[in-house]
Design an enzyme around this catalytic site. Structure first.
Site, short mmCIF file in Angstrom:
data_model
loop_
_atom_site.label_atom_id
_atom_site.label_comp_id
_atom_site.label_asym_id
_atom_site.label_seq_id
_atom_site.Cartn_x
_atom_site.Cartn_y
_atom_site.Cartn_z
N ARG A 147 18.40 43.17 51.89
CA ARG A 147 19.02 44.29 51.18
C ARG A 147 20.32 43.85 50.49
O ARG A 147 20.61 44.26 49.37
CB ARG A 147 19.31 45.42 52.15
CG ARG A 147 19.96 46.65 51.52
CD ARG A 147 19.08 47.25 50.45
NE ARG A 147 19.52 48.60 50.09
CZ ARG A 147 18.97 49.35 49.16
NH1 ARG A 147 17.93 48.89 48.49
NH2 ARG A 147 19.42 50.56 48.91
N HIS A 153 21.68 47.76 36.80
CA HIS A 153 20.36 48.32 37.11
C HIS A 153 20.47 49.68 37.79
O HIS A 153 19.66 50.57 37.52
CB HIS A 153 19.60 47.34 38.01
CG HIS A 153 18.22 47.80 38.34
ND1 HIS A 153 17.23 47.98 37.40
CD2 HIS A 153 17.64 48.13 39.54
CE1 HIS A 153 16.11 48.39 37.97
NE2 HIS A 153 16.33 48.50 39.27
N ASP A 154 21.45 49.86 38.65
CA ASP A 154 21.60 51.12 39.37
C ASP A 154 22.04 52.27 38.49
O ASP A 154 22.22 53.39 38.98
CB ASP A 154 22.60 50.96 40.52
CG ASP A 154 21.92 50.65 41.84
OD1 ASP A 154 20.67 50.53 41.85
OD2 ASP A 154 22.62 50.52 42.86
N SER A 177 12.84 51.56 37.70
CA SER A 177 12.65 50.33 38.47
C SER A 177 11.18 50.19 38.87
O SER A 177 10.30 50.23 38.01
CB SER A 177 13.59 50.32 39.68
OG SER A 177 13.66 49.05 40.26
N ASP A 226 21.89 45.14 33.25
CA ASP A 226 20.76 45.12 34.19
C ASP A 226 20.26 43.69 34.32
O ASP A 226 19.61 43.16 33.43
CB ASP A 226 19.65 46.04 33.69
CG ASP A 226 18.57 46.28 34.74
OD1 ASP A 226 18.39 45.42 35.62
OD2 ASP A 226 17.90 47.33 34.68
#
EC number: 2.3.1.31
Length: 362
Positions: free
Chosen positions: A214, A341-342, A145, A308
């Site tokens: 967040r 993405h994680d 990232s 992602d």
């Protein structure tokens, strides 16, 4: 009998002096917080962290780092073979010079007087810190990232300093879709009354704005399939509750994640690092991405993850192809996952071997 291997661990602060930024502004008396794990006699791997990460990629038994399952004795990054160094980025809030730091010229915290920084500034600070450690060569630079952005800049700005590059869950530039989400997150903080133009007290932070920022991020970090499978419209309370009350488990999850970040991260740092991500473009002021690709000298091993949203794998794969066209060694591996993405923070069994195998090739 299992023998427990003692690991050398060190963490602290290193001062690199004054740092001239891309903008031409100069940060005085810059310090970087670091973690250094493994024997100092071993080749060095530099690990670069993501947006809300810290220097603790390995951590300790009591407080494991975010990549503790990847970096360990016998692991994908084997501490029997390598030592690992990681820095908290400038602009961060875990010991490196950032908005929370005291401005030596005023004696007060920088807050929003802190100058804007870019990924290139972050990498330059790390380069100077490594020089302070008398380290002039790296076995590899690895990061995901925002950390992956740093890896790409390392390969372009200091192409001879490492043997290999591992950009993970990243693209050669941040696309407009990702910038749009960053903008929503930014506005969430800026419109919190407690933000007070960035001049908030430590005990009266813009908690709601940072929490909402967040939440926006969490939605983009993982795939819709994962959210739907995990929560399945499960109710937490009765249907028809008030607007401000939580009815579904997915709402409870996002609320928890948002509040959790406010306990460990500074809102101004979040804003500055979002801006650093927005400016990420390896071709900026280098005559484009193709010319930037030509500057990379050492083998580059990229990894992308299915679903992602922020960093589409096709963009990373395209950059790898540009490097290959220059005759340099580069590869792209695609990891199927529901984590989106994680993926770079979980399921190490799916992709850790890629790191291990490539390091052995180097």
């Amino acid at each position: 009998m299992n023998v427990k291997v003692a690991t050398r661990r060190e963490s602290g602060i290193i001062n690199i002096g004054d740092l001239e930024l891309e903008s031409g502004k100069v940060l005085s008396d810059v310090q970087l917080a670091y973690e250094r794990v493994g024997s100092t006699d071993l080749p060095v791997i530099l690990v670069c962290h993501a947006l809300t990460g810290t220097q603790y990629c390995v951590g300790s038994e009591d407080a494991p780092g975010y990549w503790a399952n990847l970096i360990n004795h016998g692991g994908a990054v084997d501490l029997d073979k390598f030592q690992v160094i990681s820095f908290n980025v400038i602009g961060g809030c875990h010991g490196s010079t950032g908005p929370l730091s005291i401005n030596p010229e005023t004696g007060k915290a920088y807050q929003t007087t802190f100058p804007f920084v870019t990924i290139r500034d972050i990498v330059k600070a790390q380069y100077l810190a490594l020089k302070k450690f008398d380290i002039d060569h790296l076995k590899a630079v690895i990061g995901g990232s925002l950390g992956g952005m740093q890896v790409l800049e390392w390969g372009i700005s200091y192409p001879e300093m490492m043997d290999g590059l591992f950009p993970i869950a990243v693209t050669p530039y941040l696309n407009d879709y990702a910038i749009a989400f960053n903008n929503i997150a930014r506005l969430a903080i800026l419109q919190d009354p407690k933000w007070n133009n960035g001049n908030y007290a430590a005990d009266d932070i813009p908690e709601h704005g940072l929490s909402l920022a967040r939440m926006v991020g969490m939605i983009t970090y993982r795939s819709s399939d994962l959210f739907n499978e995990r929560f399945g419209r499960e109710l937490r309370g009765p249907v028809g509750v008030a607007h401000e009350e939580i009815a579904y488990e997915i709402e409870s999850y996002l609320d928890y994640q948002g509040k959790k970040l406010t306990k460990r991260f500074d809102a101004n740092s979040y804003l500055y690092l979002l801006k650093a991500m927005d400016t990420h473009d390896v071709g900026r002021e280098r005559d484009g991405m193709e010319e930037a690709a030509k500057r990379i000298e050492k083998p580059l091993y990229a990894i992308g993850y299915a679903g992602d949203l922020l960093f589409p794998t096709k963009d990373l794969e395209q950059f790898v192809e540009l490097i290959q066209q220059t005759g340099k060694v580069a590869s792209f591996d695609f990891v199927p996952t529901q984590f989106g993405h994680d993926g770079f923070l979980v399921e190490f069994e799916k992709w850790g071997h890629l790191i291990k195998d490539r390091l052995e090739e180097l």
